[in-house]
Write a protein that holds these residues in place. Sequence first.
Motif, PDB file in Angstrom:
ATOM      1  N   LEU A  47      -0.997  -6.846   9.158  1.00 52.00           N
ATOM      2  CA  LEU A  47      -0.899  -6.098   8.032  1.00 52.00           C
ATOM      3  C   LEU A  47       0.595  -5.664   8.149  1.00 52.00           C
ATOM      4  O   LEU A  47       1.301  -5.685   6.858  1.00 52.00           O
ATOM      5  CB  LEU A  47      -1.627  -4.908   8.027  1.00 52.00           C
ATOM      6  N   LEU A  48       1.072  -5.095   9.083  1.00 48.95           N
ATOM      7  CA  LEU A  48       2.577  -4.755   9.054  1.00 48.95           C
ATOM      8  C   LEU A  48       3.593  -5.957   8.685  1.00 48.95           C
ATOM      9  O   LEU A  48       4.571  -5.873   8.096  1.00 48.95           O
ATOM     10  CB  LEU A  48       3.039  -4.250  10.507  1.00 48.95           C
ATOM     11  N   LYS A  49       3.290  -6.980   9.361  1.00 51.21           N
ATOM     12  CA  LYS A  49       4.004  -8.231   9.158  1.00 51.21           C
ATOM     13  C   LYS A  49       3.918  -8.858   7.493  1.00 51.21           C
ATOM     14  O   LYS A  49       4.823  -8.834   6.744  1.00 51.21           O
ATOM     15  CB  LYS A  49       3.587  -9.701   9.898  1.00 51.21           C
ATOM     16  N   LYS A  50       2.680  -8.893   6.951  1.00 57.43           N
ATOM     17  CA  LYS A  50       2.451  -9.351   5.671  1.00 57.43           C
ATOM     18  C   LYS A  50       3.069  -8.215   4.675  1.00 57.43           C
ATOM     19  O   LYS A  50       3.509  -8.655   3.617  1.00 57.43           O
ATOM     20  CB  LYS A  50       0.906  -9.247   5.375  1.00 57.43           C
ATOM     21  N   LEU A  51       3.090  -6.974   4.949  1.00 54.32           N
ATOM     22  CA  LEU A  51       3.473  -5.928   4.113  1.00 54.32           C
ATOM     23  C   LEU A  51       5.135  -5.750   4.434  1.00 54.32           C
ATOM     24  O   LEU A  51       5.667  -4.921   3.665  1.00 54.32           O
ATOM     25  CB  LEU A  51       2.563  -4.438   4.186  1.00 54.32           C
ATOM     26  N   GLU A  52       5.714  -6.003   5.313  1.00 59.48           N
ATOM     27  CA  GLU A  52       7.089  -5.982   5.870  1.00 59.48           C
ATOM     28  C   GLU A  52       7.155  -4.563   6.003  1.00 59.48           C
ATOM     29  O   GLU A  52       8.257  -4.066   5.651  1.00 59.48           O
ATOM     30  CB  GLU A  52       7.849  -6.522   4.715  1.00 59.48           C
ATOM     31  N   ALA A  53       6.408  -3.935   6.815  1.00 59.01           N
ATOM     32  CA  ALA A  53       6.482  -2.482   7.008  1.00 59.01           C
ATOM     33  C   ALA A  53       6.774  -2.404   8.548  1.00 59.01           C
ATOM     34  O   ALA A  53       6.228  -3.115   9.400  1.00 59.01           O
ATOM     35  CB  ALA A  53       5.166  -1.946   6.829  1.00 59.01           C
ATOM     36  N   ALA A  54       7.373  -1.338   9.036  1.00 55.68           N
ATOM     37  CA  ALA A  54       7.918  -0.892  10.250  1.00 55.68           C
ATOM     38  C   ALA A  54       6.564  -0.421  11.139  1.00 55.68           C
ATOM     39  O   ALA A  54       6.666  -0.341  12.266  1.00 55.68           O
ATOM     40  CB  ALA A  54       8.967  -0.081  10.311  1.00 55.68           C
ATOM     41  N   ASN A  55       5.811   0.678  10.423  1.00 51.78           N
ATOM     42  CA  ASN A  55       4.684   1.309  11.142  1.00 51.78           C
ATOM     43  C   ASN A  55       3.557   1.620   9.994  1.00 51.78           C
ATOM     44  O   ASN A  55       3.590   0.945   8.939  1.00 51.78           O
ATOM     45  CB  ASN A  55       5.546   2.569  11.242  1.00 51.78           C
ATOM     46  N   ARG A  56       2.626   2.121  10.527  1.00 53.37           N
ATOM     47  CA  ARG A  56       1.229   2.236   9.654  1.00 53.37           C
ATOM     48  C   ARG A  56       1.629   2.967   8.468  1.00 53.37           C
ATOM     49  O   ARG A  56       0.963   2.529   7.207  1.00 53.37           O
ATOM     50  CB  ARG A  56       0.205   2.723  10.510  1.00 53.37           C
ATOM     51  N   ALA A  57       2.575   4.082   8.469  1.00 55.52           N
ATOM     52  CA  ALA A  57       2.645   4.785   7.293  1.00 55.52           C
ATOM     53  C   ALA A  57       3.364   4.052   6.403  1.00 55.52           C
ATOM     54  O   ALA A  57       3.094   4.303   5.111  1.00 55.52           O
ATOM     55  CB  ALA A  57       3.416   6.219   7.915  1.00 55.52           C
ATOM     56  N   GLU A  58       4.374   3.399   6.608  1.00 59.30           N
ATOM     57  CA  GLU A  58       4.905   2.610   5.651  1.00 59.30           C
ATOM     58  C   GLU A  58       4.222   1.689   5.187  1.00 59.30           C
ATOM     59  O   GLU A  58       4.132   1.192   3.908  1.00 59.30           O
ATOM     60  CB  GLU A  58       6.410   1.888   6.357  1.00 59.30           C
ATOM     61  N   ALA A  59       3.261   0.917   6.003  1.00 58.15           N
ATOM     62  CA  ALA A  59       2.249  -0.087   5.608  1.00 58.15           C
ATOM     63  C   ALA A  59       1.504   0.405   4.317  1.00 58.15           C
ATOM     64  O   ALA A  59       1.234  -0.040   3.191  1.00 58.15           O
ATOM     65  CB  ALA A  59       1.588  -0.660   6.617  1.00 58.15           C
ATOM     66  N   VAL A  60       1.026   1.657   4.610  1.00 50.71           N
ATOM     67  CA  VAL A  60       0.107   2.364   3.570  1.00 50.71           C
ATOM     68  C   VAL A  60       1.060   2.525   2.425  1.00 50.71           C
ATOM     69  O   VAL A  60       0.558   2.415   1.074  1.00 50.71           O
ATOM     70  CB  VAL A  60      -0.406   3.522   4.172  1.00 50.71           C
ATOM     71  N   ALA A  61       2.250   3.084   2.495  1.00 48.49           N
ATOM     72  CA  ALA A  61       3.034   3.192   1.229  1.00 48.49           C
ATOM     73  C   ALA A  61       3.310   2.072   0.563  1.00 48.49           C
ATOM     74  O   ALA A  61       3.219   1.864  -0.745  1.00 48.49           O
ATOM     75  CB  ALA A  61       4.423   3.855   1.612  1.00 48.49           C
ATOM     76  N   ARG A  62       3.557   1.042   1.228  1.00 47.07           N
ATOM     77  CA  ARG A  62       4.034  -0.098   0.394  1.00 47.07           C
ATOM     78  C   ARG A  62       2.440  -0.723  -0.129  1.00 47.07           C
ATOM     79  O   ARG A  62       2.807  -1.377  -1.280  1.00 47.07           O
ATOM     80  CB  ARG A  62       4.653  -1.280   1.590  1.00 47.07           C
TER      81      ARG A  62
END
Length: 73
Positions: A47-62
């Motif tokens: 999920l982090l890779k697909k959403l280009e997020a640094a952490n879980r919170a950023e992944a949820v925000a994105r």
Amino acid sequence: QEQQQAIKLSEREHEVLLELAQGATTAEIADSLSISRNTVRTHVRHLLKKLEAANRAEAVARASAFGLLSPPV
């Protein structure tokens, strides 16, 4: 809109994402979905890779910004 089309989540990744959005821990997600904690961590990593997020919170925000937090159809 374009990016939303580019982000393809598996059904299980989407389930994990929805649990993350509720603030669930790795252990809680594992119990809820009847999968191992290692499997949860693997899905989170994807999920982090697909959403280009640094952490879980950023992944949820994105994911929220991309409209990915509604239940799968």
